[in-house]
Design an enzyme around this catalytic site. Structure first.
Site, short mmCIF file in Angstrom:
data_model
loop_
_atom_site.label_atom_id
_atom_site.label_comp_id
_atom_site.label_asym_id
_atom_site.label_seq_id
_atom_site.Cartn_x
_atom_site.Cartn_y
_atom_site.Cartn_z
N CYS A 228 0.74 -1.14 0.09
CA CYS A 228 0.03 0.12 -0.11
C CYS A 228 0.93 1.18 0.08
O CYS A 228 0.39 2.34 -0.11
CB CYS A 228 -0.95 0.07 1.13
SG CYS A 228 -1.95 -1.47 1.28
N HIS B 6 -3.12 6.93 3.53
CA HIS B 6 -3.73 5.60 2.94
C HIS B 6 -4.87 5.25 3.61
O HIS B 6 -4.90 5.37 4.82
CB HIS B 6 -2.56 4.51 3.05
CG HIS B 6 -3.15 3.23 2.75
ND1 HIS B 6 -3.81 2.76 1.60
CD2 HIS B 6 -3.24 1.92 3.60
CE1 HIS B 6 -4.07 1.62 1.70
NE2 HIS B 6 -3.90 1.15 2.57
N ASN C 256 -10.46 -0.14 1.15
CA ASN C 256 -8.90 0.06 0.97
C ASN C 256 -8.21 -0.51 -0.16
O ASN C 256 -8.83 -1.46 -0.80
CB ASN C 256 -8.30 -0.95 2.24
CG ASN C 256 -6.72 -1.04 1.97
OD1 ASN C 256 -6.35 -0.66 0.86
ND2 ASN C 256 -6.07 -1.62 2.91
N1 ACO Z 1 -18.54 -9.14 10.31
C1 ACO Z 1 -18.89 -9.25 11.60
N2 ACO Z 1 -17.99 -9.65 12.44
C2 ACO Z 1 -16.56 -9.78 11.98
C3 ACO Z 1 -16.25 -9.40 10.70
C4 ACO Z 1 -17.07 -8.84 9.87
N3 ACO Z 1 -16.81 -8.76 8.45
N4 ACO Z 1 -14.83 -9.65 10.74
C5 ACO Z 1 -14.38 -10.19 12.01
N5 ACO Z 1 -15.48 -10.26 12.74
C6 ACO Z 1 -15.67 -10.52 14.24
C7 ACO Z 1 -14.33 -11.50 14.60
O1 ACO Z 1 -14.85 -12.82 14.00
C8 ACO Z 1 -14.41 -11.25 15.95
O2 ACO Z 1 -15.21 -12.26 16.65
P1 ACO Z 1 -14.92 -12.71 18.05
O3 ACO Z 1 -14.50 -11.46 19.06
O4 ACO Z 1 -16.28 -13.65 18.25
O5 ACO Z 1 -13.71 -13.62 18.02
C9 ACO Z 1 -14.80 -9.69 16.29
O6 ACO Z 1 -15.57 -9.45 14.86
C10 ACO Z 1 -13.57 -9.00 16.46
O7 ACO Z 1 -12.69 -9.16 15.34
P2 ACO Z 1 -11.26 -8.37 15.17
O8 ACO Z 1 -10.33 -8.84 14.21
O9 ACO Z 1 -10.77 -8.24 16.56
O10 ACO Z 1 -11.65 -6.74 14.94
P3 ACO Z 1 -11.12 -5.65 14.67
O11 ACO Z 1 -11.72 -4.36 15.38
O12 ACO Z 1 -9.58 -5.75 14.90
O13 ACO Z 1 -11.34 -5.10 13.35
C11 ACO Z 1 -10.02 -5.10 11.42
C12 ACO Z 1 -10.64 -5.94 12.39
C13 ACO Z 1 -11.12 -4.25 10.44
C14 ACO Z 1 -9.47 -6.01 10.32
C15 ACO Z 1 -8.79 -4.48 11.77
O14 ACO Z 1 -8.01 -5.30 12.40
C16 ACO Z 1 -8.10 -3.56 10.63
O15 ACO Z 1 -8.47 -2.80 10.33
N6 ACO Z 1 -6.79 -4.07 10.82
C17 ACO Z 1 -6.03 -3.39 9.52
C18 ACO Z 1 -6.12 -3.93 8.40
C19 ACO Z 1 -5.33 -3.30 7.52
O16 ACO Z 1 -4.91 -2.09 7.49
N7 ACO Z 1 -4.74 -4.09 6.46
C20 ACO Z 1 -4.07 -3.56 5.37
C21 ACO Z 1 -4.27 -4.37 4.30
S1 ACO Z 1 -3.51 -3.73 2.83
C22 ACO Z 1 -3.33 -4.79 1.73
O17 ACO Z 1 -2.85 -6.11 1.94
C23 ACO Z 1 -3.37 -4.66 0.44
#
Ligand code: ACO
Length: 331
Positions: free
Chosen positions: A114, A254, A284
């Site tokens: 990214c 980003h 994203n």
């Molecule tokens: N809908 C409903 N529930 C969900 C979903 C969804 N889409 N996704 C996860 N959950 C659940 C999980 O299973 C978990 O349930 P549990 O507590 O029963 O286990 C709960 O929600 C919390 O999950 P977390 O992973 O702790 O949620 P978090 O608040 O951390 O958010 C997220 C997850 C949005 C992915 C966040 O961690 C994030 O944005 N991280 C950064 C990601 C990023 O920037 N990536 C860059 C990628 S760039 C590239 O590769 C091109």
């Protein structure tokens, strides 16, 4: 250095098909409320099935060339930042070079996930101020929908497709690019990756069966890295340009998660009003997110000539980086 470099043309292409959170509710066990609350995303755009990253890149590139008022023949180098090239090789930049008829240009892809667009701007600045090129086309383009596991709710709600492109040319010092900061922490490489399809784990029936050809991430660890990396990159780039935060008109981060941007604004003590945010509409889009947001903010008149703008990104690698610039406006 006797010269600097600046953006003289900009363009973006976002494919028309929209995938809303309501659509995703029908595909995986999720809710609009969860997605909006945890990420700030409401919808994302998806490229047509027969389109690849180069197709989006070509559209953005044509607009950037027209905006700069130059022909493709005037381009000396094309850099495409992408995590979703059409193929591992040839470079997507070469496909773009052919399609737009940039017959005088060299072309290569840049892989910093990214952060690739910000890294690409730094490379363009380097080759222009070093006398190796006069005009460079820098593109951030992605079809993340192609490497998204549409059955995995923890990732499929996050990503979208788009492309942004800029033309970079020489300008007097003190205008255009003021400073760059590029960073990496390779120890985080396993936390955000596309496991299969490279030389470590070549594609096979088994890798497909195990869904290893899709994005894998440890969301929480990526989040932790991002909220540290973005403010650090901003502080570094401002120090290098001898600028204070008060002198910055706009930050273009980003767009990975609204909560990451909010955390960065809090850490820096800067109001959210100074951050350009469009994640609600696009999700994203990796290397495309910064140029698309920049292009929108220029077009709608938020960014004006003379404004100090800081572009900042983080991504797989881990990589992170920032660029401070004084917007020079169109020629
Ligand atoms: N809908 C409903 N529930 C969900 C979903 C969804 N889409 N996704 C996860 N959950 C659940 C999980 O299973 C978990 O349930 P549990 O507590 O029963 O286990 C709960 O929600 C919390 O999950 P977390 O992973 O702790 O949620 P978090 O608040 O951390 O958010 C997220 C997850 C949005 C992915 C966040 O961690 C994030 O944005 N991280 C950064 C990601 C990023 O920037 N990536 C860059 C990628 S760039 C590239 O590769 C091109």
């Amino acid at each position: 250095m006797a010269i600097s470099a600046t953006i003289t043309g900009i363009g973006r292409y976002v494919p028309p098909q929209v995938l809303t959170n309501a659509d995703l509710e029908k595909m995986v066990e999720t809710t609009d409320e969860w997605i909006v609350e945890r990420t700030g995303i409401r919808e994302r755009h998806i490229a047509p099935p027969d389109w690849a990253t180069s197709d989006l890149a070509v559209e953005a590139a044509k607009l950037a060339l027209a905006d700069a008022g130059i022909s493709s023949h005037d381009i000396d180098l094309i850099i495409v930042g992408t995590a979703t090239p059409d193929m591992i090789f040839p470079a997507t930049a070469c496909l773009v070079q052919d399609r737009i008829g940039a017959k005088n240009a060299g072309a290569y892809d840049l892989s910093a996930a990214c952060s690739s667009f910000v890294y690409g701007l730094a490379m363009a600045y380097g080759v222009i101020t070093g006398g190796l090129a006069r005009r460079v086309l820098v593109i951030g383009a992605e079809t993340l929908s192609r490497i998204t596991n549409w059955k995995d709710r923890s990732t499929c709600v996050l990503f979208g497709d788009s492309a942004g492109a800029v033309v970079v040319e020489a300008c007097p010092p003190g205008e255009g690019f003021l400073s760059f900061f590029l960073g990496a922490d390779g120890s985080g490489g396993d936390l955000l990756k596309l496991p299969a399809g490279g030389s470590r784990l070549p594609a096979s029936y088994e890798t497909v069966e195990r869904d290893l050809h899709y994005i894998y991430q440890n969301g929480r660890e990526v989040f932790k890295f991002a909220v540290k990396a973005m403010p650090e990159a901003i502080e570094q780039v401002l120090r290098r340009a001898n600028l204070t935060q008060d002198e910055v008109k706009w930050y273009i981060p980003h767009q990975a998660n609204l909560r990451i941007i909010e955390a960065a604004s809090k850490r820096l003590g800067e109001p959210m009003e100074k951050f350009i945010v469009n994640i609600d509409r696009y999700g994203n889009t990796s290397s495309a997110s910064v140029p698309v947001a920049l292009s929108e903010a220029v077009d709608d008149g938020r960014i004006c000539p003379g404004d100090v703008v800081v572009l900042v990104a983080f991504g797989g690698g881990f990589t992170f980086g920032a660029c401070a610039l004084r917007w020079t406006g169109r020629r």
